[in-house]
Write a protein that holds these residues in place. Structure first.
Motif, PDB file in Angstrom:
ATOM      1  N   ILE A  60       0.548   2.925   1.599  1.00  0.00           N
ATOM      2  CA  ILE A  60       0.586   3.665   2.874  1.00  0.00           C
ATOM      3  C   ILE A  60       0.519   2.694   4.062  1.00  0.00           C
ATOM      4  CG2 ILE A  60      -0.670   5.337   4.290  1.00  0.00           C
ATOM      5  CD1 ILE A  60      -1.390   6.761   1.589  1.00  0.00           C
ATOM      6  N   ARG A  61      -0.271   1.627   3.898  1.00  0.00           N
ATOM      7  CA  ARG A  61      -0.369   0.640   4.990  1.00  0.00           C
ATOM      8  C   ARG A  61       0.999   0.006   5.263  1.00  0.00           C
ATOM      9  NH1 ARG A  61      -0.979  -4.551   6.223  1.00  0.00           N
ATOM     10  NH2 ARG A  61      -0.756  -5.341   4.115  1.00  0.00           N
ATOM     11  N   ARG A  62       1.726  -0.311   4.164  1.00  0.00           N
ATOM     12  CA  ARG A  62       2.997  -1.033   4.367  1.00  0.00           C
ATOM     13  C   ARG A  62       4.184  -0.097   4.616  1.00  0.00           C
ATOM     14  NH1 ARG A  62       3.833  -5.955   0.327  1.00  0.00           N
ATOM     15  NH2 ARG A  62       1.720  -6.165  -0.469  1.00  0.00           N
ATOM     16  N   LEU A  63       4.113   1.117   4.060  1.00  0.00           N
ATOM     17  CA  LEU A  63       5.314   1.982   4.129  1.00  0.00           C
ATOM     18  C   LEU A  63       5.073   3.307   4.865  1.00  0.00           C
ATOM     19  CD1 LEU A  63       6.689   1.244   0.539  1.00  0.00           C
ATOM     20  CD2 LEU A  63       7.659   0.474   2.703  1.00  0.00           C
ATOM     21  N   GLY A  64       3.800   3.555   5.236  1.00  0.00           N
ATOM     22  CA  GLY A  64       3.544   4.657   6.164  1.00  0.00           C
ATOM     23  C   GLY A  64       3.065   5.972   5.570  1.00  0.00           C
ATOM     24  N   ARG A  65       3.380   6.246   4.310  1.00  0.00           N
ATOM     25  CA  ARG A  65       2.988   7.520   3.701  1.00  0.00           C
ATOM     26  C   ARG A  65       3.227   7.412   2.203  1.00  0.00           C
ATOM     27  NH1 ARG A  65       6.178  11.973   6.158  1.00  0.00           N
ATOM     28  NH2 ARG A  65       6.131  13.006   4.148  1.00  0.00           N
ATOM     29  N   LEU A  66       2.926   8.478   1.471  1.00  0.00           N
ATOM     30  CA  LEU A  66       3.228   8.487   0.032  1.00  0.00           C
ATOM     31  C   LEU A  66       3.616   9.909  -0.376  1.00  0.00           C
ATOM     32  CD1 LEU A  66       3.385   7.055  -2.695  1.00  0.00           C
ATOM     33  CD2 LEU A  66       0.966   7.562  -3.037  1.00  0.00           C
ATOM     34  N   LEU A 107       4.948   9.578  -6.587  1.00  0.00           N
ATOM     35  CA  LEU A 107       4.290   8.593  -7.460  1.00  0.00           C
ATOM     36  C   LEU A 107       4.952   8.663  -8.824  1.00  0.00           C
ATOM     37  CD1 LEU A 107       2.027   6.626  -8.406  1.00  0.00           C
ATOM     38  CD2 LEU A 107       0.628   8.670  -8.902  1.00  0.00           C
ATOM     39  N   VAL A 108       5.443   7.518  -9.318  1.00  0.00           N
ATOM     40  CA  VAL A 108       5.999   7.468 -10.672  1.00  0.00           C
ATOM     41  C   VAL A 108       5.074   6.608 -11.535  1.00  0.00           C
ATOM     42  CG1 VAL A 108       8.008   6.994 -12.114  1.00  0.00           C
ATOM     43  CG2 VAL A 108       8.334   7.658  -9.712  1.00  0.00           C
ATOM     44  N   ASN A 109       4.348   7.267 -12.434  1.00  0.00           N
ATOM     45  CA  ASN A 109       3.445   6.561 -13.350  1.00  0.00           C
ATOM     46  C   ASN A 109       4.262   6.048 -14.530  1.00  0.00           C
ATOM     47  OD1 ASN A 109       0.732   6.850 -12.196  1.00  0.00           O
ATOM     48  ND2 ASN A 109       1.056   9.049 -12.469  1.00  0.00           N
ATOM     49  N   ASN A 110       4.901   4.890 -14.295  1.00  0.00           N
ATOM     50  CA  ASN A 110       5.834   4.327 -15.287  1.00  0.00           C
ATOM     51  C   ASN A 110       5.200   3.220 -16.123  1.00  0.00           C
ATOM     52  OD1 ASN A 110       8.682   3.425 -16.265  1.00  0.00           O
ATOM     53  ND2 ASN A 110       7.828   1.609 -15.266  1.00  0.00           N
ATOM     54  N   ARG A 168      -4.878  12.592  -3.171  1.00  0.00           N
ATOM     55  CA  ARG A 168      -5.768  12.711  -2.006  1.00  0.00           C
ATOM     56  C   ARG A 168      -5.036  12.396  -0.707  1.00  0.00           C
ATOM     57  NH1 ARG A 168     -10.545  10.010  -5.423  1.00  0.00           N
ATOM     58  NH2 ARG A 168     -11.476  11.940  -6.161  1.00  0.00           N
ATOM     59  N   GLU A 169      -3.932  11.636  -0.800  1.00  0.00           N
ATOM     60  CA  GLU A 169      -3.203  11.193   0.401  1.00  0.00           C
ATOM     61  C   GLU A 169      -1.844  11.861   0.564  1.00  0.00           C
ATOM     62  OE1 GLU A 169      -4.786   9.296   2.418  1.00  0.00           O
ATOM     63  OE2 GLU A 169      -6.444   8.825   1.075  1.00  0.00           O
ATOM     64  N   MET A 170      -1.372  12.534  -0.496  1.00  0.00           N
ATOM     65  CA  MET A 170       0.005  13.064  -0.457  1.00  0.00           C
ATOM     66  C   MET A 170       0.082  14.365   0.340  1.00  0.00           C
ATOM     67  SD  MET A 170       1.144  12.545  -4.414  1.00  0.00           S
ATOM     68  CE  MET A 170       2.507  11.435  -4.760  1.00  0.00           C
ATOM     69  N   ARG A 205      -2.111  22.617  -3.907  1.00  0.00           N
ATOM     70  CA  ARG A 205      -1.959  21.682  -2.776  1.00  0.00           C
ATOM     71  C   ARG A 205      -0.483  21.410  -2.468  1.00  0.00           C
ATOM     72  NH1 ARG A 205      -5.952  16.670  -4.125  1.00  0.00           N
ATOM     73  NH2 ARG A 205      -7.234  17.791  -5.637  1.00  0.00           N
ATOM     74  N   GLY A 206       0.413  22.095  -3.179  1.00  0.00           N
ATOM     75  CA  GLY A 206       1.848  21.902  -2.935  1.00  0.00           C
ATOM     76  C   GLY A 206       2.394  20.637  -3.562  1.00  0.00           C
ATOM     77  N   ILE A 207       1.675  20.092  -4.552  1.00  0.00           N
ATOM     78  CA  ILE A 207       2.130  18.866  -5.224  1.00  0.00           C
ATOM     79  C   ILE A 207       2.617  19.226  -6.622  1.00  0.00           C
ATOM     80  CG2 ILE A 207       1.432  16.597  -6.111  1.00  0.00           C
ATOM     81  CD1 ILE A 207      -0.703  16.547  -3.872  1.00  0.00           C
ATOM     82  N   ARG A 208       3.858  18.860  -6.945  1.00  0.00           N
ATOM     83  CA  ARG A 208       4.398  19.093  -8.282  1.00  0.00           C
ATOM     84  C   ARG A 208       4.050  17.922  -9.199  1.00  0.00           C
ATOM     85  NH1 ARG A 208       9.572  18.666  -8.770  1.00  0.00           N
ATOM     86  NH2 ARG A 208       9.996  17.685  -6.773  1.00  0.00           N
ATOM     87  N   VAL A 209       3.892  18.208 -10.480  1.00  0.00           N
ATOM     88  CA  VAL A 209       3.636  17.154 -11.478  1.00  0.00           C
ATOM     89  C   VAL A 209       4.559  17.412 -12.658  1.00  0.00           C
ATOM     90  CG1 VAL A 209       1.909  15.937 -12.853  1.00  0.00           C
ATOM     91  CG2 VAL A 209       1.206  17.136 -10.768  1.00  0.00           C
ATOM     92  N   VAL A 210       5.390  16.436 -12.971  1.00  0.00           N
ATOM     93  CA  VAL A 210       6.349  16.582 -14.072  1.00  0.00           C
ATOM     94  C   VAL A 210       6.335  15.315 -14.920  1.00  0.00           C
ATOM     95  CG1 VAL A 210       7.891  18.197 -12.901  1.00  0.00           C
ATOM     96  CG2 VAL A 210       8.205  15.747 -12.580  1.00  0.00           C
TER      97      VAL A 210
END
Ligand SMILES: NC(=O)c1ccc[n+]([C@@H]2O[C@H](COP(=O)([O-])OP(=O)(O)OC[C@H]3O[C@@H](n4cnc5c(N)ncnc54)[C@H](OP(=O)(O)O)[C@@H]3O)[C@@H](O)[C@H]2O)c1
Length: 252
Positions: free
Chosen positions: A84-90, A93-96, A133-135, A180-185
């Motif tokens: 978030i510091r470098r790119l502004g937001r998140l 997330l890809v847990n690869n 927590r940040e998305m 929270r409006g966050i999808r998980v796939v």
């Protein structure tokens, strides 16, 4: 009128773990090609991570290389914060990142078990927790499962158990984060030509698997990455809690 596909992820920021090698590289480059700014996480492959970032920037995209060992819970919040510091937001997330190991049943040790569970399962849970927590609403978490959860392979017993845990967590996390409006796939690749696969299976086994595949060849990293980009996009906005198997019809 639909947006051009090239801009499908414009304005989004993605964090892809283990994005210096294998499938993660293809994911990072595809998300960037579709307009996302991408944090390219790595643990050891520093030079390779910077090469991925350079290729994305040369193509007109935005990327940052960020080191971090995702097997350690203490890495999760700082990795999200640095993104978030470098790119502004998140937003994505890809847990690869993951490790595999071919270990005969009688030789599996507690240390092997802990290493695989920490890298493949603990990382997925705690990085998702820190990210969520940040998305903002509309974000998505994409986990990497495996065809191994549908097959019995005694040599990769612990690895496939970790991937089964990841697929099940996907379902449960989707329920936890839906409000929270966050999808998980999850995306579960079949055998895909990377160092991980070649480290656990012999060339003969791989050639036989390619021959037996329904589409008659080995999977490539670019068979997986576009599916991740689709799931990350609003086009997949009504998909959550699902595990999508992407394997050319692999049945054995
Ligand atoms: N290849 C297949 O046939 C296949 C099939 C089914 C599922 N999958 C899944 O697809 C994903 C990618 O696999 P792959 O074949 O591309 O693997 P890979 O070529 O071995 O690459 C794995 C990546 O994970 C990173 N990594 C490992 N431990 C890490 C840690 N503690 N912290 C941060 N990064 C870490 C590595 O980073 P460094 O480069 O910095 O070491 C590497 O970039 C995995 O989740 C795997 O389980 C693969």
């Amino acid at each position: 009128m639909p947006q051009p596909i090239a801009a499908r992820l414009a304005g989004k920021v993605a964090l892809v773990t283990g994005a210096a090698r294998g499938i993660g590289v293809a994911i990072a480059e595809r998300l960037a090609a579709e307009g996302a700014a991408v944090a390219v996480n790595y643990i050891a492959s520093e030079a390779a991570a910077h090469e991925v970032v350079a290729r994305i920037r040369e193509a007109g995209g935005t990327a940052e290389a960020i080191q971090g060992d995702v097997s350690k819970v203490a890495t999760a919040a700082p990795l999200v914060a640095e993104t978030i510091r470098r790119l502004g937001r998140l937003d994505i997330l890809v847990n690869n990142a993951a490790i595999s190991a071919g270990i005969p049943f009688d030789d599996i040790t507690e240390a092997d078990f802990d290493r695989l569970v920490n890298t493949n399962v603990k990382s997925t849970l705690f990085l998702s927790q820190a990210a969520a927590r940040e998305m903002p609403p509309g974000s998505v978490i994409i986990n990497l499962g495996s065809i191994g959860t549908r097959l019995a392979n005694p040599i990769t017993l612990v690895y496939v158990a970790t991937k089964a845990a990841v697929e099940m967590m996907t379902l449960s996390m989707a329920r936890a984060l839906g409000p929270r409006g966050i999808r998980v796939v999850a995306v579960s690749p079949g055998m895909t030509d990377t160092e991980m696969l070649r480290s656990v299976l012999s060339p003969e086994v791989l050639a036989e698997a390619a021959r037996r595949n329904t589409l008659g060849r080995m999977g490539q990293v670019n068979d997986i990455a576009p599916v991740i980009a689709f799931l990350a996009s609003a086009d997949a906005g009504w998909i959550t809690g699902e595990t999508l198997h992407v394997n050319g019809g692999q049945r054995g």
